[in-house]
Design a protein around this motif. Structure first.
Motif, PDB file in Angstrom:
ATOM      1  N   GLY A 185      45.953  28.952   1.825  1.00 28.06           N
ATOM      2  CA  GLY A 185      45.540  28.941   0.430  1.00 28.06           C
ATOM      3  C   GLY A 185      45.854  30.217  -0.335  1.00 28.06           C
ATOM      4  O   GLY A 185      45.508  30.343  -1.502  1.00 28.06           O
ATOM      5  N   GLY A 186      46.528  31.152   0.294  1.00 28.10           N
ATOM      6  CA  GLY A 186      46.791  32.445  -0.330  1.00 28.10           C
ATOM      7  C   GLY A 186      47.978  32.482  -1.270  1.00 28.10           C
ATOM      8  O   GLY A 186      48.059  33.354  -2.133  1.00 28.10           O
ATOM      9  N   HIS A 187      48.902  31.539  -1.126  1.00 28.28           N
ATOM     10  CA  HIS A 187      50.126  31.561  -1.932  1.00 28.28           C
ATOM     11  C   HIS A 187      50.524  30.147  -2.334  1.00 28.28           C
ATOM     12  O   HIS A 187      50.306  29.194  -1.600  1.00 28.28           O
ATOM     13  N   THR A 188      51.168  30.068  -3.486  1.00 30.94           N
ATOM     14  CA  THR A 188      51.750  28.811  -3.939  1.00 30.94           C
ATOM     15  C   THR A 188      53.225  29.063  -4.195  1.00 30.94           C
ATOM     16  O   THR A 188      53.588  30.047  -4.829  1.00 30.94           O
ATOM     17  N   ALA A 189      54.057  28.176  -3.682  1.00 25.61           N
ATOM     18  CA  ALA A 189      55.505  28.287  -3.878  1.00 25.61           C
ATOM     19  C   ALA A 189      55.982  27.103  -4.711  1.00 25.61           C
ATOM     20  O   ALA A 189      55.461  25.996  -4.595  1.00 25.61           O
ATOM     21  N   GLN A 190      56.973  27.372  -5.529  1.00 24.62           N
ATOM     22  CA  GLN A 190      57.570  26.322  -6.340  1.00 24.62           C
ATOM     23  C   GLN A 190      58.877  25.896  -5.678  1.00 24.62           C
ATOM     24  O   GLN A 190      59.653  26.740  -5.222  1.00 24.62           O
ATOM     25  N   PHE A 191      59.113  24.598  -5.639  1.00 24.38           N
ATOM     26  CA  PHE A 191      60.287  24.042  -4.970  1.00 24.38           C
ATOM     27  C   PHE A 191      61.226  23.362  -5.957  1.00 24.38           C
ATOM     28  O   PHE A 191      60.809  22.846  -6.984  1.00 24.38           O
ATOM     29  N   TRP A 213      63.338  26.535  -2.140  1.00 27.82           N
ATOM     30  CA  TRP A 213      62.632  27.378  -3.106  1.00 27.82           C
ATOM     31  C   TRP A 213      63.243  27.202  -4.498  1.00 27.82           C
ATOM     32  O   TRP A 213      64.462  27.109  -4.635  1.00 27.82           O
ATOM     33  N   GLN A 214      62.410  27.216  -5.507  1.00 26.89           N
ATOM     34  CA  GLN A 214      62.905  27.175  -6.885  1.00 26.89           C
ATOM     35  C   GLN A 214      63.720  28.438  -7.172  1.00 26.89           C
ATOM     36  O   GLN A 214      64.743  28.393  -7.832  1.00 26.89           O
ATOM     37  N   GLU A 215      63.246  29.557  -6.642  1.00 33.56           N
ATOM     38  CA  GLU A 215      63.924  30.839  -6.825  1.00 33.56           C
ATOM     39  C   GLU A 215      64.599  31.207  -5.508  1.00 33.56           C
ATOM     40  O   GLU A 215      64.744  30.364  -4.633  1.00 33.56           O
ATOM     41  N   MET A 216      64.997  32.452  -5.365  1.00 32.26           N
ATOM     42  CA  MET A 216      65.598  32.891  -4.100  1.00 32.26           C
ATOM     43  C   MET A 216      64.550  32.950  -2.987  1.00 32.26           C
ATOM     44  O   MET A 216      64.875  32.769  -1.817  1.00 32.26           O
ATOM     45  N   TYR A 217      63.309  33.228  -3.360  1.00 38.68           N
ATOM     46  CA  TYR A 217      62.206  33.287  -2.409  1.00 38.68           C
ATOM     47  C   TYR A 217      60.908  33.052  -3.174  1.00 38.68           C
ATOM     48  O   TYR A 217      60.873  33.210  -4.403  1.00 38.68           O
ATOM     49  N   VAL A 248      57.423  20.898  -8.625  1.00 40.57           N
ATOM     50  CA  VAL A 248      56.877  20.731  -7.285  1.00 40.57           C
ATOM     51  C   VAL A 248      56.345  22.074  -6.806  1.00 40.57           C
ATOM     52  O   VAL A 248      57.103  23.032  -6.652  1.00 40.57           O
ATOM     53  N   ARG A 249      55.064  22.127  -6.597  1.00 37.16           N
ATOM     54  CA  ARG A 249      54.405  23.331  -6.094  1.00 37.16           C
ATOM     55  C   ARG A 249      53.625  22.959  -4.843  1.00 37.16           C
ATOM     56  O   ARG A 249      53.023  21.900  -4.773  1.00 37.16           O
ATOM     57  N   LYS A 250      53.653  23.861  -3.898  1.00 41.63           N
ATOM     58  CA  LYS A 250      52.936  23.621  -2.647  1.00 41.63           C
ATOM     59  C   LYS A 250      52.166  24.887  -2.308  1.00 41.63           C
ATOM     60  O   LYS A 250      52.718  25.993  -2.357  1.00 41.63           O
ATOM     61  N   THR A 251      50.905  24.734  -1.979  1.00 33.91           N
ATOM     62  CA  THR A 251      50.076  25.861  -1.560  1.00 33.91           C
ATOM     63  C   THR A 251      50.135  25.956  -0.044  1.00 33.91           C
ATOM     64  O   THR A 251      50.080  24.936   0.648  1.00 33.91           O
ATOM     65  N   CYS A 252      50.243  27.176   0.448  1.00 39.82           N
ATOM     66  CA  CYS A 252      50.326  27.363   1.903  1.00 39.82           C
ATOM     67  C   CYS A 252      49.002  26.971   2.556  1.00 39.82           C
ATOM     68  O   CYS A 252      47.971  26.830   1.889  1.00 39.82           O
ATOM     69  N   GLU A 253      49.036  26.820   3.849  1.00 39.97           N
ATOM     70  CA  GLU A 253      47.881  26.342   4.600  1.00 39.97           C
ATOM     71  C   GLU A 253      46.658  27.245   4.491  1.00 39.97           C
ATOM     72  O   GLU A 253      45.535  26.760   4.524  1.00 39.97           O
TER      73      GLU A 253
END
Length: 147
Positions: free
Chosen positions: A12-18, A92-96, A5-10
């Motif tokens: 578009g600058g970052h993608t976080a894995q959940f 978050w998949q990781e700590m952050y 599960v990955r989500k890109t911020c509004e």
């Protein structure tokens, strides 16, 4: 089977894995993500959003409550964004976000010690991890606070 599960911020600058613990939640439970650069564009709603060190996750609380009630018989009144995140149901998949990339250089240096002295390597790895968690706690990351 774990779902990536990955989500890109509004902005578009970052993608976080959940991480979705035990696959109780569906990826759709994470509605929007705001990084520190784009979080100023949202009106924070504590009923549906969680703020973690200037990152904001917006959850579909109706979906989350329905899934938790159906699959785990959790009382709907107990389900809040903090519950979902802190219990690991959608966090978050990781700590952050971006931790994996941030630690690559540090870990590479420590791994070099393995070729020289196994005991020194083990001690360095332990010291590095303790210091890293303390640094993340001081920075205010939610998952580090629970570590």
């Amino acid at each position: 089977m774990c779902i990536d599960v990955r989500k890109t911020c509004e902005c578009g600058g970052h993608t976080a894995q959940f991480h979705l613990r035990d696959n109780i939640m569906m990826p759709q439970v994470i509605v929007r993500l705001f990084c520190p650069s784009c979080q100023g564009d949202c009106s924070f709603d504590s009923a549906t959003m969680l703020c973690d060190n200037d990152w904001i996750i917006e959850y579909d609380m109706e979906l989350a409550r329905g899934l938790l009630a159906k699959k785990l018989q959790i009382d709907l009144d107990d389900v809040a964004p903090e519950f979902i995140f802190d219990k690991g149901y959608a966090c978050w998949q990781e700590m952050y976000p971006g931790e994996k990339e941030d630690i690559m250089e540090d870990r590479g240096k420590i791994i070099e010690l393995l070729q020289q002295d196994r005991n020194l390597y083990l001690q360095a790895m332990q010291d590095w991890n303790i210091e890293r968690i303390e640094r993340l706690k001081s920075a205010g990351w939610r998952k580090a606070q629970k570590a």
